[in-house]
Design a protein around this motif. Structure first.
Motif, PDB file in Angstrom:
ATOM      1  N   VAL A  80      -1.807 -17.175 -43.734  1.00  0.00           N
ATOM      2  CA  VAL A  80      -1.703 -15.896 -43.029  1.00  0.00           C
ATOM      3  C   VAL A  80      -2.174 -16.014 -41.579  1.00  0.00           C
ATOM      4  O   VAL A  80      -1.708 -15.280 -40.717  1.00  0.00           O
ATOM      5  CB  VAL A  80      -2.426 -14.741 -43.758  1.00  0.00           C
ATOM      6  CG1 VAL A  80      -1.796 -14.496 -45.104  1.00  0.00           C
ATOM      7  CG2 VAL A  80      -3.909 -14.975 -43.893  1.00  0.00           C
ATOM      8  N   ARG A  81      -3.056 -16.951 -41.314  1.00  0.00           N
ATOM      9  CA  ARG A  81      -3.452 -17.196 -39.915  1.00  0.00           C
ATOM     10  C   ARG A  81      -2.274 -17.772 -39.136  1.00  0.00           C
ATOM     11  O   ARG A  81      -2.050 -17.418 -37.995  1.00  0.00           O
ATOM     12  CB  ARG A  81      -4.638 -18.154 -39.842  1.00  0.00           C
ATOM     13  CG  ARG A  81      -5.914 -17.644 -40.449  1.00  0.00           C
ATOM     14  CD  ARG A  81      -6.568 -16.620 -39.614  1.00  0.00           C
ATOM     15  NE  ARG A  81      -7.393 -17.277 -38.602  1.00  0.00           N
ATOM     16  CZ  ARG A  81      -7.943 -16.616 -37.622  1.00  0.00           C
ATOM     17  NH1 ARG A  81      -7.778 -15.338 -37.506  1.00  0.00           N
ATOM     18  NH2 ARG A  81      -8.679 -17.234 -36.743  1.00  0.00           N
ATOM     19  N   VAL A  82      -1.530 -18.660 -39.771  1.00  0.00           N
ATOM     20  CA  VAL A  82      -0.376 -19.271 -39.121  1.00  0.00           C
ATOM     21  C   VAL A  82       0.729 -18.226 -38.904  1.00  0.00           C
ATOM     22  O   VAL A  82       1.376 -18.190 -37.859  1.00  0.00           O
ATOM     23  CB  VAL A  82       0.154 -20.467 -39.948  1.00  0.00           C
ATOM     24  CG1 VAL A  82       1.489 -20.953 -39.428  1.00  0.00           C
ATOM     25  CG2 VAL A  82      -0.868 -21.588 -39.960  1.00  0.00           C
ATOM     26  N   LEU A  83       0.941 -17.355 -39.888  1.00  0.00           N
ATOM     27  CA  LEU A  83       1.995 -16.351 -39.787  1.00  0.00           C
ATOM     28  C   LEU A  83       1.690 -15.279 -38.742  1.00  0.00           C
ATOM     29  O   LEU A  83       2.602 -14.653 -38.222  1.00  0.00           O
ATOM     30  CB  LEU A  83       2.241 -15.688 -41.147  1.00  0.00           C
ATOM     31  CG  LEU A  83       2.894 -16.561 -42.208  1.00  0.00           C
ATOM     32  CD1 LEU A  83       2.988 -15.799 -43.523  1.00  0.00           C
ATOM     33  CD2 LEU A  83       4.262 -17.031 -41.769  1.00  0.00           C
ATOM     34  N   GLY A  84       0.419 -15.052 -38.466  1.00  0.00           N
ATOM     35  CA  GLY A  84       0.053 -14.053 -37.462  1.00  0.00           C
ATOM     36  C   GLY A  84      -0.086 -12.662 -38.054  1.00  0.00           C
ATOM     37  O   GLY A  84       0.159 -12.433 -39.234  1.00  0.00           O
ATOM     38  N   PRO A  85      -0.456 -11.698 -37.219  1.00  0.00           N
ATOM     39  CA  PRO A  85      -0.801 -10.368 -37.722  1.00  0.00           C
ATOM     40  C   PRO A  85       0.378  -9.519 -38.204  1.00  0.00           C
ATOM     41  O   PRO A  85       0.181  -8.566 -38.938  1.00  0.00           O
ATOM     42  CB  PRO A  85      -1.468  -9.704 -36.516  1.00  0.00           C
ATOM     43  CG  PRO A  85      -0.915 -10.424 -35.336  1.00  0.00           C
ATOM     44  CD  PRO A  85      -0.654 -11.831 -35.790  1.00  0.00           C
ATOM     45  N   GLY A  86       1.594  -9.831 -37.849  1.00  0.00           N
ATOM     46  CA  GLY A  86       2.722  -8.981 -38.217  1.00  0.00           C
ATOM     47  C   GLY A  86       3.308  -9.217 -39.587  1.00  0.00           C
ATOM     48  O   GLY A  86       4.161  -8.470 -40.044  1.00  0.00           O
ATOM     49  N   TRP A  87       2.850 -10.235 -40.301  1.00  0.00           N
ATOM     50  CA  TRP A  87       3.448 -10.591 -41.585  1.00  0.00           C
ATOM     51  C   TRP A  87       3.286  -9.494 -42.624  1.00  0.00           C
ATOM     52  O   TRP A  87       4.180  -9.240 -43.425  1.00  0.00           O
ATOM     53  CB  TRP A  87       2.888 -11.908 -42.125  1.00  0.00           C
ATOM     54  CG  TRP A  87       1.485 -11.796 -42.621  1.00  0.00           C
ATOM     55  CD1 TRP A  87       0.356 -11.988 -41.901  1.00  0.00           C
ATOM     56  CD2 TRP A  87       1.054 -11.441 -43.938  1.00  0.00           C
ATOM     57  NE1 TRP A  87      -0.751 -11.767 -42.684  1.00  0.00           N
ATOM     58  CE2 TRP A  87      -0.347 -11.425 -43.942  1.00  0.00           C
ATOM     59  CE3 TRP A  87       1.720 -11.117 -45.113  1.00  0.00           C
ATOM     60  CZ2 TRP A  87      -1.101 -11.108 -45.061  1.00  0.00           C
ATOM     61  CZ3 TRP A  87       0.971 -10.800 -46.236  1.00  0.00           C
ATOM     62  CH2 TRP A  87      -0.417 -10.806 -46.206  1.00  0.00           C
ATOM     63  N   ARG A  88       2.141  -8.819 -42.613  1.00  0.00           N
ATOM     64  CA  ARG A  88       1.879  -7.794 -43.628  1.00  0.00           C
ATOM     65  C   ARG A  88       2.857  -6.635 -43.489  1.00  0.00           C
ATOM     66  O   ARG A  88       3.464  -6.191 -44.458  1.00  0.00           O
ATOM     67  CB  ARG A  88       0.439  -7.310 -43.519  1.00  0.00           C
ATOM     68  CG  ARG A  88       0.121  -6.236 -44.529  1.00  0.00           C
ATOM     69  CD  ARG A  88      -1.300  -5.778 -44.414  1.00  0.00           C
ATOM     70  NE  ARG A  88      -1.537  -4.687 -45.341  1.00  0.00           N
ATOM     71  CZ  ARG A  88      -2.618  -3.956 -45.327  1.00  0.00           C
ATOM     72  NH1 ARG A  88      -3.575  -4.191 -44.452  1.00  0.00           N
ATOM     73  NH2 ARG A  88      -2.768  -2.985 -46.197  1.00  0.00           N
ATOM     74  N   ALA A 126      11.647 -11.199 -46.144  1.00  0.00           N
ATOM     75  CA  ALA A 126      11.250 -12.284 -47.037  1.00  0.00           C
ATOM     76  C   ALA A 126      10.801 -13.553 -46.324  1.00  0.00           C
ATOM     77  O   ALA A 126      10.217 -14.417 -46.958  1.00  0.00           O
ATOM     78  CB  ALA A 126      12.396 -12.611 -47.982  1.00  0.00           C
ATOM     79  N   ALA A 127      11.048 -13.679 -45.022  1.00  0.00           N
ATOM     80  CA  ALA A 127      10.746 -14.939 -44.338  1.00  0.00           C
ATOM     81  C   ALA A 127       9.287 -15.352 -44.503  1.00  0.00           C
ATOM     82  O   ALA A 127       8.990 -16.489 -44.896  1.00  0.00           O
ATOM     83  CB  ALA A 127      11.114 -14.841 -42.859  1.00  0.00           C
ATOM     84  N   GLY A 128       8.362 -14.467 -44.198  1.00  0.00           N
ATOM     85  CA  GLY A 128       6.944 -14.785 -44.348  1.00  0.00           C
ATOM     86  C   GLY A 128       6.568 -15.050 -45.792  1.00  0.00           C
ATOM     87  O   GLY A 128       5.757 -15.927 -46.094  1.00  0.00           O
ATOM     88  N   ALA A 129       7.159 -14.281 -46.707  1.00  0.00           N
ATOM     89  CA  ALA A 129       6.878 -14.467 -48.131  1.00  0.00           C
ATOM     90  C   ALA A 129       7.365 -15.829 -48.613  1.00  0.00           C
ATOM     91  O   ALA A 129       6.700 -16.487 -49.411  1.00  0.00           O
ATOM     92  CB  ALA A 129       7.532 -13.352 -48.942  1.00  0.00           C
TER      93      ALA A 129
END
Length: 134
Positions: A94-102, A111-114
């Motif tokens: 989640v650190r790599v994905l950044g704050p917008g993933w949620r 689905a990309a982040g998931a």
């Protein structure tokens, strides 16, 4: 019937393994900021992908801990180690994905982040399992 002689050992290890996967899934659902189960019930595919990836990622090293253990206690201890390693993996991803993933998962069902979360969980699970056999 010597083929059934190992049934009690199978049952205890199987139940312990399933319990550890359930415990890992429960812990995962508690540390994530969203309610995956509620999102899945609403038809959120991204939440389902992330949760299933986390569960598979935990089941792989838990299976390795059961198959490589000397006894039930050994399997349980290494199973807990596997769960902790997989939960730490979540925080890194989640650190790599950044704050917008949620928001992307919850509001837009992207689905990309998931898929990244699921893939990394499974990859770490495979490495985690391999490390237990050394």
């Amino acid at each position: 019937m010597t083929s059934l002689a190992t049934l009690p050992g199978f049952l205890t290890h199987f139940i312990a393994g399933i319990a550890l996967v359930w415990l890992g899934g429960w812990a995962y659902c508690r540390i994530t900021p969203q309610d995956e189960v509620a999102l899945i019930r609403q038809g959120n595919t991204a939440a389902a992908i992330a949760l299933v990836g986390a569960l598979v990622g935990m089941a792989i090293p838990i299976g390795a801990s059961v198959s490589n253990s000397a006894n039930l206690l050994d399997a349980a201890v290494w199973g807990v180690v596997a769960v902790i390693a997989q939960l730490l993996c979540f925080f890194v991803v989640v650190r790599v994905l950044g704050p917008g993933w949620r928001d992307a998962m919850e509001q837009r069902n992207e689905a990309a982040g998931a898929i990244v979360k699921a893939g990394v969980s499974i990859a770490v699970g495979i490495v985690n399992a391999a490390a237990m056999s050394s």
